[in-house]
Design a protein around this motif. Sequence first.
Motif: not given
Length: 481
Positions: A153-161, A179-180, A185-190, A192-197
């Motif tokens: 699952c990805f999402y537009e940033v306006c739906y992050a909350n 869910v991405a 600030d101290n993490q690298n994205a997997d 684009l701008c997303w971090k995946l478990d």
Amino acid sequence: MTSAFSSGDSIIQNQSPDTANADRVELHDIWNDTEKQRCLRWVEKHSLKRIALQLPDNLLHHCVEIVRQLQSETADELQIFVLADTSYGSCCVDEVAAAHANADGIIHFGHACLSKVARIPVLYVFFQYSVDEDHLLATLSSEFATSNARVTCFYEVCYANAVAKLREKLVARFPSMVVADLPEDNQNADILCWKLDVPHNSNDTVLYIGRDNLSFFNTAVALEASSQCCLYDPTKPDPQLERIDPVGAKWLRRRYYAIERCMDAGSIGIVVATLSTKGYLEIVSRVQRLAKARGVRTYLISIGKVNPEKLANFVDIDCFVLVGCPENDVFTSRDFFRPLLSVFEAEMAFNKTWKEKLLSCYTTNFTDLLPDGRLYTDVEQTQPASANEDANEVPDVSLITGKTRHHRTVDSATMEMENGTCTDVAPKGRNELAQISSADQFTSRSWQGLEQKLGQDVPAVIEMGRSGIPIKYENETNQTQ
């Protein structure tokens, strides 16, 4: 300007769902007590004294209230500036404008491309739009027959909350769903701008909550080509789960045409459309090396916001390569008199190891092509191992001109840096050699631009200027012919 990332020709809007009507963007859509306290904690954590608030045009009418609330909760030594105009785009952090106010931190409001910024602390405050949780869960349940369906699952940033509040329900209904997250600030994205478990698998279905815009396109093309993309757009009256192929045939044909034009080019202009995204200088150097390896002249251009009128001044350049944020869609516009390519398309044109790869992968994020990126290829692989290999290489046929392209591969030993200008050695005939550079192409012009001649002219006397309208100025006398 028009841009198409699908079979249609409609203009793609990259702003939030309600940016078409600024009056509909209420203060509570972007600002509340929770966001205020988060901003205050961030300012205290970084010990900031001068912060800049970057707001898009549709939020500027709320800046007075936001500044008032922040100022009332902080000490008098905190100075707050509002950036009312951006150097490149509202989705990018504008370090240039913040530097004019000597700001030591930026709070970015609204939609953001989340490009990595290296030189200044940044805090993002997104739009806070809601999602009908019951309707979304019912739609997903009817689409996926089994709860074990593998979905990312990805999402537009306006739906992050909204997605953060919905995360537990989604995972409870679909235990295999990933869910991405947006990295800290101290993490690298997997991706684009997303971090995946869990790493994304090509067999997993991609669920995107948001609109069919550049954010969705960038996320979809960054994944494997075999991934199925499902779009759920909460802005529609009756949102449904749509299966969408983000890369259309018409879009592919246009990009192939631009790549062919770049392969025929004798000179390219590298247009810098960002001064804050981390790695932009490295990617500029990479494009220059790739072009020089093919014997193509390069010109570095920085003109602020890019438009057709500005680039039309460079008539000697065959095509342009845009170095900008992933959500800059200007390179697909038809208004430019020369093709405007992304960095990845320039890589395909100059790097022979990337031939026939456009259908298998694509990226709008130039950091993917850097040494730490997922699509990095060594530039040295673009050069032949020996002179015999270069001589035996089958010439390419241009699909534009119909002529064969015998690309001259320049050895790195023959390329020197003299007085900051790249020069090559080229044969002239009768065993003569001539040293050429990009700047030499303008020496034969009869007009080379305005000359300042500083200190060479006698200072002029200050005089009163004209006033009135052009049809007749007040100090103008009537003259009869």
